[in-house]
Design a protein around this motif. Sequence first.
Motif, short mmCIF file in Angstrom:
data_model
loop_
_atom_site.label_atom_id
_atom_site.label_comp_id
_atom_site.label_asym_id
_atom_site.label_seq_id
_atom_site.Cartn_x
_atom_site.Cartn_y
_atom_site.Cartn_z
N LYS A 1 -39.65 65.70 140.39
CA LYS A 1 -40.79 66.63 140.35
C LYS A 1 -41.79 66.32 141.47
O LYS A 1 -42.82 66.97 141.55
N ARG B 1 -46.22 66.97 121.04
CA ARG B 1 -46.51 67.77 122.23
C ARG B 1 -47.81 68.53 121.98
O ARG B 1 -48.08 68.97 120.85
N GLY C 1 -44.82 62.93 128.66
CA GLY C 1 -45.36 63.87 129.64
C GLY C 1 -45.33 63.29 131.03
O GLY C 1 -44.94 62.14 131.24
N SER C 2 -45.77 64.13 131.98
CA SER C 2 -45.86 63.67 133.37
C SER C 2 -47.20 62.96 133.61
O SER C 2 -47.28 62.04 134.42
N LEU D 1 -35.36 62.12 126.73
CA LEU D 1 -36.50 61.74 125.88
C LEU D 1 -36.03 61.26 124.50
O LEU D 1 -36.53 60.27 123.98
O1 PNS Z 1 -45.94 66.94 130.95
P1 PNS Z 1 -44.63 67.66 131.11
O2 PNS Z 1 -44.19 67.60 132.55
O3 PNS Z 1 -44.68 69.05 130.55
O4 PNS Z 1 -43.55 66.82 130.23
C1 PNS Z 1 -42.21 67.22 130.22
C2 PNS Z 1 -41.33 66.17 129.50
C3 PNS Z 1 -41.55 64.79 130.07
C4 PNS Z 1 -41.66 66.13 128.03
C5 PNS Z 1 -39.85 66.62 129.68
O5 PNS Z 1 -39.62 66.96 131.03
C6 PNS Z 1 -38.84 65.55 129.28
O6 PNS Z 1 -38.76 65.17 128.13
N1 PNS Z 1 -38.05 65.06 130.26
C7 PNS Z 1 -37.04 64.04 130.06
C8 PNS Z 1 -35.61 64.63 130.09
C9 PNS Z 1 -35.33 65.34 128.78
O7 PNS Z 1 -35.10 64.72 127.77
N2 PNS Z 1 -35.39 66.70 128.81
C10 PNS Z 1 -35.30 67.53 127.62
C11 PNS Z 1 -33.92 67.84 127.18
S1 PNS Z 1 -32.85 68.46 128.44
#
Ligand code: PNS
Length: 167
Positions: free
Chosen positions: A44, A90, A11-12, A76
């Motif tokens: 972001k 999540r 997460g952020s 991720l």
């Molecule tokens: O707390 P958030 O901002 O809702 O978390 C979002 C998060 C970090 C789970 C998501 O943006 C993420 O996994 N970003 C890394 C890039 C990625 O793998 N994106 C998903 C597939 S394109």
Amino acid sequence: MNKCKIAIYPGSFDPVTNGHLDIIQRGSRIFNRVIIAVLKNERKDPFFTVAERSEMLERAIRPFDNVEVASFDGLLVDFAKEMDAGVVIRGLRAVTDFDYEFQLALMNRRLNRDVETIFLMPSAEYSYLSSSQVKEAVSLGGSVEGLVPDFVEEMILDKLKRIRKNS
Ligand code: PNS
């Protein structure tokens, strides 16, 4: 309960709320090891730096001996693989989260079929809580007592003071 596996909780966390901590506590009961993965999301334009977000998480997770904090950029699922984690946790709050979470989970599955996403629901009192609302409330002089750890509210106030002083 038989515990299993390593899980990633990404997460952020800008900033961590009691809703996140509720999910962390639930995850720590299910998995042997929970790795909180803080996104280095420069795009972001986060309020707190990754170092500040990690520091507040480190402080908030002291009660849990099987939880740790790491940061990541890139995909991720790649970070999950690097950490040997087969599960992504999540939190699912009210219905509004569903569409985004559904897309994210399916994209992650497409990118790596070995990483499974599971959803945990926080307590009802945190079902409408978000980091953005916390920041907005504090910046407008409202109290967020009970929604974030006290030291997080203080860190938001400190940061706002520094930002206002420099502008
Ligand atoms: O707390 P958030 O901002 O809702 O978390 C979002 C998060 C970090 C789970 C998501 O943006 C993420 O996994 N970003 C890394 C890039 C990625 O793998 N994106 C998903 C597939 S394109």
